[in-house]
Structure formats: C-alpha cells, structure tokens
Enzyme design. Sequence first.
Site, PDB file in Angstrom:
ATOM      1  N   ARG A  40      68.280  50.778  40.265  1.00  8.42           N
ATOM      2  CA  ARG A  40      68.475  50.410  41.465  1.00  8.42           C
ATOM      3  C   ARG A  40      69.094  49.519  42.129  1.00  8.42           C
ATOM      4  O   ARG A  40      69.768  49.645  43.313  1.00  8.42           O
ATOM      5  CB  ARG A  40      67.020  50.301  42.256  1.00  8.42           C
ATOM      6  CG  ARG A  40      66.672  50.802  43.393  1.00  8.42           C
ATOM      7  CD  ARG A  40      65.101  51.142  43.361  1.00  8.42           C
ATOM      8  NE  ARG A  40      64.587  50.243  42.509  1.00  8.42           N
ATOM      9  CZ  ARG A  40      63.899  48.991  42.938  1.00  8.42           C
ATOM     10  NH1 ARG A  40      63.437  48.909  44.408  1.00  8.42           N
ATOM     11  NH2 ARG A  40      63.157  48.299  42.522  1.00  8.42           N
ATOM     12  N   CYS A 129      54.968  30.305  36.393  1.00 10.76           N
ATOM     13  CA  CYS A 129      55.169  29.399  37.656  1.00 10.76           C
ATOM     14  C   CYS A 129      53.801  28.604  37.786  1.00 10.76           C
ATOM     15  O   CYS A 129      53.954  27.310  38.128  1.00 10.76           O
ATOM     16  CB  CYS A 129      55.425  30.129  38.936  1.00 10.76           C
ATOM     17  SG  CYS A 129      54.735  31.563  39.196  1.00 10.76           S
ATOM     18  N   HIS A 242      53.508  28.205  45.564  1.00 13.92           N
ATOM     19  CA  HIS A 242      52.238  28.352  44.927  1.00 13.92           C
ATOM     20  C   HIS A 242      51.518  26.930  44.944  1.00 13.92           C
ATOM     21  O   HIS A 242      52.280  25.957  45.131  1.00 13.92           O
ATOM     22  CB  HIS A 242      52.394  28.782  43.449  1.00 13.92           C
ATOM     23  CG  HIS A 242      52.534  30.063  43.022  1.00 13.92           C
ATOM     24  ND1 HIS A 242      52.971  30.956  44.081  1.00 13.92           N
ATOM     25  CD2 HIS A 242      52.717  30.799  41.792  1.00 13.92           C
ATOM     26  CE1 HIS A 242      53.276  32.334  43.574  1.00 13.92           C
ATOM     27  NE2 HIS A 242      53.086  32.124  42.283  1.00 13.92           N
TER      28      HIS A 242
END
Lengths: 341, 341
Positions: A40, A129, A242
């Site tokens: 893609r 992360c 986060h």
Amino acid sequence: MDGFKVAIVGATSLAGQEIIRVLEQRNFPVSSLHLYSSGRGAGRHLYYNHQPIQVGETGTNSFSNIDIAFFVATDEVSRHFAPRAVDSGALAVDTSTVFRMEPMVPLIIPEINPDDMKNHQGIVACPGCTTIEMVLPLHPLHKVNPIKRIVVATYQSASGLGSEAMDELTLQTKQVMAAEGTMPRLFPHQIGFNILPQVGVFMDSGYTREELSLGEETQKVLHDPDITVSATCVRVPVYIGHCASINVEFSHPVDSDEAEDVLSEAPGVRVIDDPTVNLYPQPWTATGMDEVLVGRIRQDFTHPSGLAMWVAVDNIRKGASLNSVQIAEEITRRGWLKSRG
Amino acid sequence: MDGFKVAIVGATSLAGQEIIRVLEQRNFPVSSLHLYSSGRGAGRHLYYNHQPIQVGETGTNSFSNIDIAFFVATDEVSRHFAPRAVDSGALAVDTSTVFRMEPMVPLIIPEINPDDMKNHQGIVACPGCTTIEMVLPLHPLHKVNPIKRIVVATYQSASGLGSEAMDELTLQTKQVMAAEGTMPRLFPHQIGFNILPQVGVFMDSGYTREELSLGEETQKVLHDPDITVSATCVRVPVYIGHCASINVEFSHPVDSDEAEDVLSEAPGVRVIDDPTVNLYPQPWTATGMDEVLVGRIRQDFTHPSGLAMWVAVDNIRKGASLNSVQIAEEITRRGWLKSRG
C-alpha cells in the site's frame, strides 16, 4: 560520501517517517537511504534532506547492500524480513515485539544497556514504548537502590496503533460531538471520548500480553529477573504521547528529593515537577521531545520504601524512532557493526 | 399527597438535574419539590414529573418548611447553607467536600454503612465519586479478607468539574482538530486530547487534596483507619464516567475467581468481566448506570495477597445524585429523619 547505507522498512508509518526526521536532525552519517513499505505504501515519495526518495516494496533483495535496516513495520514483516536483512549482512534494528525476548537478541535502551549489544547476532531489539518511558527514569534509581516491585497504570495514546488509529480517533470524536453512533475498527470499542482498559490481547492470567511484556522487558533491560511489575495498560483518547502512573517499591527507604536529584542528572530524562505552579508531564508537552518527562515525584507514604511518580513520553519518537537511531549511533560509534561477508 | 418536602440546592448543576431524574425514576415520595440555585441559575424552569418548577435563589429562608435538602452546589454554598437547613429542621444530604471528614457527620455509601446515619446531627455527607467507585466494590472483599493497602490510578472525566468543564472539553476538542490554539479556563492546562495528572490542589506531600481525601474517606466509610491508599488522580478527555485501576493488598491470599463471586453478589456492583470477548467497564458504558462496573479482576502475581481490578462509574449519578437519594431513602425508611422542631 562517507556513511552507512540505511534502509527503513515500514517507512511510511508514523515511526518510519519519524526515523527519517531523526536521521536528519542528528546528522546520522547516511551514504544512501532506502525506503521500503508494504504494497500500500510503496510508490509514494518521502523526503530526506529535501530530496525525494521513492518507497519500494519490501522484498528479499531489499537488503543486499544495506548496513543498517530499521524495522518499524508489523510483527509479521519483522519476523519474515529481519532475518533476511541479517543474512544479507545488515544490522537489523527492530521495533516489533517479535525478537525482544529472544535470549540472543539484545534489548536496548541506549542510555541504559548499550554494552548488551557487544555480541549481537545481527538483530538488536527496541523495547516497547511503555517499557522505555518507565525504565529510562527507573534505571538511575535502581542503580542506587534496587527496585523490588512496580505497580503501573498507563495512559496510552491512539498513535500506538498507527496513523489509521489516529484517524479513527478523529472520526469518532466528530461523530460523538454530532451525536452520531460510532463503529470501532482498529480499537476493540469506541475510543472517542472513552477509555479502554485493553492494549493488546488478553492472556489466561487476565493480564494482556502488553502488560506482561512490560514486566519481562523491564527485567531484561535492567538485568534483574527479581523485579516484578503489575501493569494495567489503558488506551486513552489522545493522539500522541503515552503517560504512566508508577508506584515503585525499592529495597531501602527512598527520599523523594534525593530521587529527584538523581533523575535530574539522568540521561534521556527531563524532570518537570513543580506542583506549586501545576507543572508536570503531559502527553501534549511530551510530543516532539527526546526525553522521557518525569514529575509528581513523591514519597509513597503507604510503603516503607515506596516512591510514586508520573511519566510522559512521545511514544513515536523516543518510544520507537529515536531509540532505534540511538541504537544505530551507539553500535557504529563502538565499531560493533558487523562487516558484510 | 403523602411525602417529603424536598429541596435541591444547586438544582441547575449536572448533579442537581440528575437528582430530579433519580427522584422521578425511583418514585421517591415527594410532596413538594423546591429548587434553588445561585444567582445565575435562578429564574430558570426545570421539570419534575412533567411539571415546570421555577428555580429560586438560595437564601436563609429557603429551608423553612423543608424535610430533606440535597446539596449539590459548591463547597462555599454547602458551608454556608447546610447548617442553615439543619437549623430549620431539614436533613441536609451534602455532596460537597466540606463536612465529609467531620467526626459528627456520617459519610455514607448506603450499600455499605447506612447504620452510621442512626445518630446523625442533621448533615449526612456523600463521599467523593472516586471514593464511591473504589470502595463500593472493595467493601464486600474487605469483609472477608481485610484490606491493608491500595494503590490506585484514576481516569476522571471532565464532568467532575461541572457542565462548563464539559463545554471546555468540547471547545478545545474542536480547536485541536482545527489546529487552533487552546486556552485553559477551568482546567489547569489543555484537556482536549490531553491527560492531566492533577485533580484538585497540591499539598506539601506532593499528593493532591483529592488523592489524600480518597484515602481518608475510604478509612471512614470502611471503619478501618489501618487501610492505606496511595492515589494518583488524573483528568482525562472524557465527558462522563470515572474509571480507576486498582491494586489491592489483602491480609491473606485471595483467589480472583472467589473475588469475582463475592463481587457478583454485592449490592451496587455489576461485574463486567469477560476478556475472551473484550468485555470490561468503560466510561461510555457506565454512563447512566446505577452500579459501579467492575472488571479485569485478576490475581496480582507481584504480591502474595494482591488483586488487581478496573472500575467505572457514572460519576454524576452513583457518584453523587443517586447516592444522595439512596441516603434519603435509607434514612426515611428507617425513621431516622428528625422531626422538625
């Protein structure tokens, strides 16, 4: 030009494009940059130092003349192509979950355990992360006062699931404000104006894979299998950044002022902690930053050796892309890049 | 009609209007309903059982013929007028923070400690919404296995600060999506697409007043000054519904299946816990519910007597309005309403 032939697999992803930015910003010595993506994304052009580079489709021959390949695509892509890259003589710096706990694969936060890369076998893994944002500030504290147990609750942004997840947050946000119904696609339930106590798949224990990995990766990075981590990983309607609320039990009592002093000296950490003027880490202010932000450092008065804190990190940047480039910096600086056979 | 003369102070607030709905839905015996508000809300009409009632301005004479006065306005209004209501012979059911820790004032979650109201002196206090969502499910577990320590991180919605805070969330959400700047008013920083680890004001300990109150109120409701609570209270960009990640340390080892059995029988609690189909409490699904939703019940394998869980509550409804009406129901049913002098 002197430098390394670099490939990025998953170049069109959030983390892939951020790696390009980080390479530019840190003047990483790149002699040629090769961008790959799945079907893609292939064919698009991305810019590196103002030069357009066409994204190719990842294939077995993508690594035939590459020194360093950054993997920021899916687990499936890493599982298939990272070993191909190594076979071709490249270093594979991998952000997927596939190799993190492989005993022969170093799991690296460069500020903490760069020496673990010395005898790498071609693949070096980047922790999750959430592991990075938790362990980076805990490591300097652990060195002076070994950590026994961690209880952590996370606040993880939509970008952890990629740019399409951010689009889903935008769409659902508009739908909720228009009093329209929402249809979850990438998230298990509505994320717009909602909170989902699920990141990843559930295991038999009732914990998710993500929650258990947080503990396993912490033990591996800190070389301490005795540290236990009880995590609740939660998705929040935020785009990037986060956060985590962390309660730590140390071996000995800890003074919060001394902890703050230690953290102020720690590489990769920035203390943002002044309650008198309502200063503390936020995802909004962490976005674009290199450091893990730490604040709300306070004695946990409910445990004799307890400390509580709050952290925030740009989960795309230090949580994946920057950490990956730092791995490449350390390994090249130390001359640990294997010469191609 | 047989019933009680009821007043609502702060009638135009979110919790005030929800009290009207709860009185209707539960067929609370109301002979007359009197609505009061501060200057700004006075003059409006609100509907009770399809009848319009004009909101008057709260004054010293507002309680001259009132049996039960619900206080869902500000701390200042409660501090000033709740004693006036009691002087006038009314029961004051108060949701403010002012009287909660007063030794002579019962602090009531009706499913837990209704007997504490027996010798009330006119004021009965409602705990904070976060206390209610945490203590309601913990109480039945505490009865069979005393709780020693709680580590909790909250996910609190904008409505905790009132309807204007919800408007601020809407405005900032639109501004962020339009790439415009935001200007915080009621929140200390931007709340749109952001996370703020601050609810209330900071104390010298580094904890906020809200975080410390959560522990103090827990001890008072459960009659156990030995329970310790380390809280991190966090505001999230959600309209209605508070959540919390709770790690509990009991006196003895606890089996998560047995805990779930106990919780399934507990009044005011609804277990929503099936990880195999991604079922767990969410603010979106808690909205409008009477119960505290509990899920993600699991052994905390990092502590010999640990249990982890996740809760969600409609912070306006069970967090304030429903709990207040339930207090009035219990006190009238038991004949503990003081007769007017």
